[in-house]
Scaffold this motif. Structure first.
Motif, PDB file in Angstrom:
ATOM      1  N   VAL A   1     -14.341  35.087  28.600  1.00 23.37           N
ATOM      2  CA  VAL A   1     -14.833  34.100  27.642  1.00 23.37           C
ATOM      3  C   VAL A   1     -13.700  33.142  27.293  1.00 23.37           C
ATOM      4  O   VAL A   1     -12.622  33.572  26.874  1.00 23.37           O
ATOM      5  N   HIS A   2     -13.942  31.861  27.484  1.00 27.57           N
ATOM      6  CA  HIS A   2     -12.979  30.825  27.096  1.00 27.57           C
ATOM      7  C   HIS A   2     -13.538  30.055  25.901  1.00 27.57           C
ATOM      8  O   HIS A   2     -14.739  29.795  25.835  1.00 27.57           O
ATOM      9  N   ILE A   3     -12.678  29.716  24.960  1.00 30.89           N
ATOM     10  CA  ILE A   3     -13.088  28.874  23.837  1.00 30.89           C
ATOM     11  C   ILE A   3     -12.344  27.547  23.922  1.00 30.89           C
ATOM     12  O   ILE A   3     -11.210  27.479  24.408  1.00 30.89           O
ATOM     13  N   ASP A   4     -12.996  26.496  23.449  1.00 27.28           N
ATOM     14  CA  ASP A   4     -12.328  25.205  23.340  1.00 27.28           C
ATOM     15  C   ASP A   4     -11.456  25.236  22.095  1.00 27.28           C
ATOM     16  O   ASP A   4     -11.937  25.464  20.981  1.00 27.28           O
ATOM     17  N   PHE A   5     -10.154  25.039  22.276  1.00 25.38           N
ATOM     18  CA  PHE A   5      -9.215  25.113  21.164  1.00 25.38           C
ATOM     19  C   PHE A   5      -8.421  23.813  21.050  1.00 25.38           C
ATOM     20  O   PHE A   5      -7.329  23.792  20.508  1.00 25.38           O
ATOM     21  N   THR A   6      -9.007  22.732  21.551  1.00 24.91           N
ATOM     22  CA  THR A   6      -8.339  21.432  21.504  1.00 24.91           C
ATOM     23  C   THR A   6      -7.960  21.076  20.070  1.00 24.91           C
ATOM     24  O   THR A   6      -6.837  20.643  19.787  1.00 24.91           O
ATOM     25  N   GLU A   7      -8.918  21.264  19.165  1.00 22.88           N
ATOM     26  CA  GLU A   7      -8.683  21.057  17.731  1.00 22.88           C
ATOM     27  C   GLU A   7      -8.817  22.415  17.062  1.00 22.88           C
ATOM     28  O   GLU A   7      -9.923  22.887  16.783  1.00 22.88           O
ATOM     29  N   PRO A   8      -7.710  23.105  16.794  1.00 21.63           N
ATOM     30  CA  PRO A   8      -7.785  24.496  16.338  1.00 21.63           C
ATOM     31  C   PRO A   8      -8.325  24.687  14.925  1.00 21.63           C
ATOM     32  O   PRO A   8      -8.797  25.777  14.587  1.00 21.63           O
ATOM     33  N   TYR A   9      -8.262  23.638  14.108  1.00 20.93           N
ATOM     34  CA  TYR A   9      -8.772  23.721  12.745  1.00 20.93           C
ATOM     35  C   TYR A   9     -10.046  22.891  12.618  1.00 20.93           C
ATOM     36  O   TYR A   9     -10.155  21.808  13.200  1.00 20.93           O
ATOM     37  N   ASP A  10     -10.987  23.390  11.838  1.00 22.79           N
ATOM     38  CA  ASP A  10     -12.243  22.673  11.623  1.00 22.79           C
ATOM     39  C   ASP A  10     -11.994  21.469  10.719  1.00 22.79           C
ATOM     40  O   ASP A  10     -11.502  21.615   9.591  1.00 22.79           O
ATOM     41  N   ASP A  11     -12.349  20.282  11.205  1.00 29.32           N
ATOM     42  CA  ASP A  11     -12.035  19.082  10.432  1.00 29.32           C
ATOM     43  C   ASP A  11     -12.879  18.971   9.173  1.00 29.32           C
ATOM     44  O   ASP A  11     -12.420  18.431   8.160  1.00 29.32           O
ATOM     45  N   GLY A  12     -14.107  19.493   9.190  1.00 27.65           N
ATOM     46  CA  GLY A  12     -14.929  19.456   7.982  1.00 27.65           C
ATOM     47  C   GLY A  12     -14.295  20.242   6.842  1.00 27.65           C
ATOM     48  O   GLY A  12     -14.278  19.786   5.689  1.00 27.65           O
TER      49      GLY A  12
ATOM     50  N   ASP B   1      -1.712  15.531   4.806  1.00 21.56           N
ATOM     51  CA  ASP B   1      -2.798  15.581   5.765  1.00 21.56           C
ATOM     52  C   ASP B   1      -2.230  15.621   7.175  1.00 21.56           C
ATOM     53  O   ASP B   1      -1.709  14.628   7.681  1.00 21.56           O
ATOM     54  N   GLY B   2      -2.314  16.787   7.805  1.00 26.99           N
ATOM     55  CA  GLY B   2      -1.872  16.918   9.183  1.00 26.99           C
ATOM     56  C   GLY B   2      -0.483  17.507   9.312  1.00 26.99           C
ATOM     57  O   GLY B   2       0.344  17.451   8.391  1.00 26.99           O
ATOM     58  N   GLY B   3      -0.240  18.077  10.477  1.00 28.38           N
ATOM     59  CA  GLY B   3       1.037  18.701  10.773  1.00 28.38           C
ATOM     60  C   GLY B   3       0.837  19.739  11.855  1.00 28.38           C
ATOM     61  O   GLY B   3      -0.263  20.280  12.021  1.00 28.38           O
ATOM     62  N   VAL B   4       1.887  20.008  12.586  1.00 24.26           N
ATOM     63  CA  VAL B   4       1.834  21.000  13.655  1.00 24.26           C
ATOM     64  C   VAL B   4       2.472  22.292  13.161  1.00 24.26           C
ATOM     65  O   VAL B   4       3.637  22.314  12.753  1.00 24.26           O
ATOM     66  N   TYR B   5       1.672  23.350  13.204  1.00 24.33           N
ATOM     67  CA  TYR B   5       2.102  24.677  12.745  1.00 24.33           C
ATOM     68  C   TYR B   5       2.599  25.470  13.946  1.00 24.33           C
ATOM     69  O   TYR B   5       1.865  25.662  14.919  1.00 24.33           O
ATOM     70  N   ALA B   6       3.839  25.935  13.888  1.00 24.66           N
ATOM     71  CA  ALA B   6       4.389  26.812  14.916  1.00 24.66           C
ATOM     72  C   ALA B   6       4.226  28.251  14.459  1.00 24.66           C
ATOM     73  O   ALA B   6       4.742  28.639  13.401  1.00 24.66           O
ATOM     74  N   ALA B   7       3.498  29.046  15.244  1.00 27.41           N
ATOM     75  CA  ALA B   7       3.280  30.456  14.913  1.00 27.41           C
ATOM     76  C   ALA B   7       4.291  31.308  15.663  1.00 27.41           C
ATOM     77  O   ALA B   7       4.265  31.379  16.903  1.00 27.41           O
TER      78      ALA B   7
ATOM     79  N   LEU C   1       2.429  21.179  -0.202  1.00 26.96           N
ATOM     80  CA  LEU C   1       1.191  21.727   0.357  1.00 26.96           C
ATOM     81  C   LEU C   1       0.811  20.895   1.584  1.00 26.96           C
ATOM     82  O   LEU C   1       0.807  19.666   1.528  1.00 26.96           O
ATOM     83  N   VAL C   2       0.495  21.583   2.676  1.00 28.75           N
ATOM     84  CA  VAL C   2       0.188  20.923   3.946  1.00 28.75           C
ATOM     85  C   VAL C   2      -1.119  21.479   4.495  1.00 28.75           C
ATOM     86  O   VAL C   2      -1.343  22.697   4.461  1.00 28.75           O
ATOM     87  N   VAL C   3      -1.970  20.587   4.999  1.00 25.65           N
ATOM     88  CA  VAL C   3      -3.176  21.008   5.707  1.00 25.65           C
ATOM     89  C   VAL C   3      -2.959  20.667   7.178  1.00 25.65           C
ATOM     90  O   VAL C   3      -3.171  19.520   7.597  1.00 25.65           O
ATOM     91  N   PRO C   4      -2.506  21.647   7.976  1.00 25.41           N
ATOM     92  CA  PRO C   4      -2.149  21.340   9.363  1.00 25.41           C
ATOM     93  C   PRO C   4      -3.371  20.997  10.205  1.00 25.41           C
ATOM     94  O   PRO C   4      -4.500  21.349   9.862  1.00 25.41           O
ATOM     95  N   ASP C   5      -3.117  20.297  11.319  1.00 20.48           N
ATOM     96  CA  ASP C   5      -4.216  19.975  12.226  1.00 20.48           C
ATOM     97  C   ASP C   5      -3.974  20.461  13.649  1.00 20.48           C
ATOM     98  O   ASP C   5      -4.862  20.345  14.499  1.00 20.48           O
ATOM     99  N   GLN C   6      -2.781  21.024  13.906  1.00 22.71           N
ATOM    100  CA  GLN C   6      -2.497  21.548  15.234  1.00 22.71           C
ATOM    101  C   GLN C   6      -1.638  22.808  15.151  1.00 22.71           C
ATOM    102  O   GLN C   6      -0.991  23.070  14.126  1.00 22.71           O
ATOM    103  N   ILE C   7      -1.656  23.582  16.234  1.00 23.65           N
ATOM    104  CA  ILE C   7      -0.915  24.839  16.317  1.00 23.65           C
ATOM    105  C   ILE C   7      -0.175  24.901  17.649  1.00 23.65           C
ATOM    106  O   ILE C   7      -0.712  24.491  18.684  1.00 23.65           O
ATOM    107  N   ILE C   8       1.035  25.451  17.622  1.00 20.29           N
ATOM    108  CA  ILE C   8       1.713  25.917  18.831  1.00 20.29           C
ATOM    109  C   ILE C   8       1.950  27.412  18.642  1.00 20.29           C
ATOM    110  O   ILE C   8       2.517  27.828  17.628  1.00 20.29           O
ATOM    111  N   ASP C   9       1.520  28.202  19.608  1.00 20.17           N
ATOM    112  CA  ASP C   9       1.556  29.657  19.477  1.00 20.17           C
ATOM    113  C   ASP C   9       2.739  30.242  20.249  1.00 20.17           C
ATOM    114  O   ASP C   9       2.796  30.148  21.474  1.00 20.17           O
ATOM    115  N   TYR C  10       3.676  30.847  19.528  1.00 15.82           N
ATOM    116  CA  TYR C  10       4.822  31.520  20.146  1.00 15.82           C
ATOM    117  C   TYR C  10       4.743  33.034  19.982  1.00 15.82           C
ATOM    118  O   TYR C  10       5.705  33.739  20.287  1.00 15.82           O
TER     119      TYR C  10
END
Length: 245
Positions: A123-134, A152-158, A97-106
């Motif tokens: 409209v632009h959104i800030d997506f620096t941290e794509p997942y809510d840390d709370g 805790d953490g990991g980069v998800y490739a979509a 089980l992984v709770v990712p903290d980043q995304i790369i979108d393909y």
């Protein structure tokens, strides 16, 4: 109210105390299915099966806009996405089980914003941290309380799907810094951000990605089914502890 979006292997919540199902019409078309309202550990929860309750909607055909709009309309205050992934990093073996903290979108060609009208400003959104840390921390604390190891953490490739990747593509993703690979993380996370809904994910490693370990020459789908059946039971324990907190 917490929303849970279930992916492959989690088309229903067995521990959900069902209250009602609601078919929602949206300005963006039909969601993947009816919203299921109920309680987990006496806390209100709404559940949506991303691929439909019969698992009939391929990743590239999911109406992400309709799904997120329907949950927003239900006034949810947080979303937890559950999705199966392939493990790229060697220590992320099947069942992890992984709770990712980043995304790369393909991905490509998917409706990825609610702001497409030529009559409104860009409209632009800030997506620096794509997942809510709370929400990420809630998941991690629940995993510890449930006695389940959660990375805790990991980069998800979509990736686009619905086919799985080639070994060469996985090598590329690894060079890009990806740890796991899936097909549904985007544009779901970005749409949640546009709507202002805190969003995080629980990734379930269903198999080693192509060209890795026992997937060196081919991926065994029968083994994936067995892994997901066991791992989703642990995910349900974590979800229960999230609601108990």
């Amino acid at each position: 109210m917490l929303a849970i979006i279930g992916g492959s292997g989690l088309t229903q919540l067995a521990t959900l105390d069902l209250i009602r199902r609601e078919v929602v019409r949206t300005p963006y078309g039909e969601p993947s299915g009816a919203l299921t309202f109920g309680k987990l550990c006496e806390k209100p929860v709404v559940f949506l099966a991303r691929h439909g309750y019969g698992h009939t909607i391929a990743p590239h055909r999911v109406n992400y806009q309709a799904n997120l709009w329907a949950l927003h309309n239900a006034k949810v205050d947080a979303i937890i996405s559950v999705a199966s992934v392939g493990g790229i990093r060697a220590d992320l073996c099947p069942g992890t089980l992984v709770v990712p903290d980043q995304i790369i979108d393909y991905t490509w060609g998917r409706k990825s914003t609610f702001h497409e009208s030529s009559d409104e400003p860009v409209v632009h959104i800030d997506f620096t941290e794509p997942y809510d840390d709370g929400i990420r921390q809630r998941i991690l604390r629940a995993g510890a309380a449930a006695g389940e190891k959660v990375f805790d953490g990991g980069v998800y490739a979509a990736t686009q799907g619905p086919r799985l990747e080639t070994a060469a593509e996985i090598n590329r993703l690894e060079r890009d810094g990806a740890d796991v690979v899936g097909m549904t993380g985007m544009p779901e996370a970005a749409l949640a951000r546009e709507l202002g809904i805190p969003y995080a994910a629980i990734n379930v490693v269903a198999n080693y990605a192509a060209g890795r370990a026992n997937s060196t020459n081919r991926i065994c789908f029968d083994e994936i089914d067995l892994v997901l059946r066991e791992a989703m039971g642990r995910v349900r324990k974590v979800l229960d502890h999230i609601c108990e907190a």
